[in-house]
Scaffold this motif. Sequence first.
Motif: not given
Length: 629
Positions: A48-53
Amino acid sequence: MVGKVISSGEPVFFQNTDSQAPFMSTMAKSTGFEVCSMLTVPLKANTVIGAIQVLNKEEAAGTNGEFVDKDLTLLQEVAEYSSTLMQRMLDPKFQLSAEDTAKFVAKLTDLPLVTKVEEIECDEKLIESTGEAIIRREGIFPYKKLDGNAIAVLMANPLDYAKRESFQQATDYSIDDVRVAPATLIEVLIKKFFKDSKTGANSEVDIGAVADVISTAYSSDPAGAAVSAADLESEDSAPIVQLANRIIEDAYISGASDIHIEPMEKDLLIRYRIDGLCQEKLRLPKQVTNSLVTRLKIMCNLDISERRLPQDGRIVFKKYTKKNIDIDLRVATGPMNHGEKIVMRILDKTKSTLPLPALGFSDENLARYRECIRQPYGMILHCGPTGSGKSMTLYSALGEVNTPDVNIQTAEDPIEYTLAGINQMQMSRQIGLTFERALRCYLRMDPDIILVGEIRDKETAGIAVEAALTGHLLVSTLHTNDAPSTVARIGEMGVEPFNISASLVCVCAQRLLRRICKSCKQPHEPKDREKELIEKAIGWSGSIFKANPQGCPTCNGTGYKGRVGIHELMVNSEELTEGINKEVEVAQLKRIAMKNGMKTLHQDSILKVKLGLTTVEEALSNVPPDLIL
């Protein structure tokens, strides 16, 4: 919320009715931004390299700012694409799997995706009639016949229209239905349908496997070898027959133009010429040289006992394979210091000529050249070294003027492309059918346009000029470095200067430069000598491109893919005619031609650099800078 999603790797779908509502209302008071609904999705690649919100759906959607489950699915797809792109930027060695690539391509092109063999019904007759060679070369797998000559196919990249066009020309089928499939699935299908070829039990063994069998037989420990070294001394032994066929098939599928079989001091070297450069394919034990050379000589009916003199022949490969590979090979043998060398030029009968605009002519040269080929009579000459695209340009020009009211006759050695509606004659020196004899014959056959493969001697040059002076358009090739020196070359053959000037319409000198790979080319700002060269040649300076030294999968790590033509078009004029008649030196002819608008090979090559088609290194390695300003 983002931290929670990244640590768990699971998406969170928050709505104002949830237990976090008090926290959200506090945030709304402090920021002035009210959150009705929120989606948070992890960006997963290898990790997991990040997230989109995303917050609040637009009111225009009619949902009072609330997201629905369908929005969560859509955002997860966006995250899947984005994480892959980010991973590629973070890690240059990251490779996308064939399945993921196919999935993304299917989404991008809005075409159906096929990931399993069971999802399609395959028409065995269609697949067999198309043939493994064409399927592998174009990367297009035909699996179903539709109406007429329309078919449904699988492709890893349906946006590769050049491959689609090439496949349609080679098979006469029309591609009406395309589905996306991983490259690995296409390979599985090829192996499934071509595992039992009719050319023999081991015919589908690839070139590497045959080479291993031969190398093992001659190794220091041949105890476990499948065949003995003694068996390989005969040109009829199965591995030697297979090896000869596999070399030709493999070269054809690789897109090679020539195959070099070269005996060295300690081994036998096999190289292919691809995009103008020789590339080593494999090395074999020196002991197989005689049997392999003899096998290839048998295939083109040459004298196998003559090993001291050069010989020329032709292989009609259709006789030796059941696969759908319709090629001929022009074969030349010659005695070298370590044994006989063979070079085979591949002549693909299924390949059609390209239209003139696709050959790399600049707009100005294309307009002038089209005017020349529509002249009622005169001589058009193409010059350049072997493999510079002269024949292709001549055929493309004939294709433009080939109409039912025009009689076109060609004399060729060999016939490289077969064109509908054109009368083509194959030369045969053994029986005395030479260019000279063919030309004499053609002058009595009511021609409008005559193509002579090559002007090699005084007799051919004389009759060619005579034909051009008596109302025929004659097109031919010659081996000279540039356009102005062609005049001197014909003069050396004994043709009078006034006949040359009266018959000449234009001379086109050409070369082929490697195209820079579109996928990995890098912007480059020319400096010092490089900048000076470009400014001197075309009076322009600016940013250009250079090849990526590491290359990419598209160009096999070379930085170059395909080739583009450069041209020096010298069109006859009043001043030029005067110069030819006065027998002025070549440099003076070049000055006159440049004054009349001729762009030299060097100028045209630098123009291709400006357009981002090639590099300065490639331009200079083929044509030196002009000495004349």
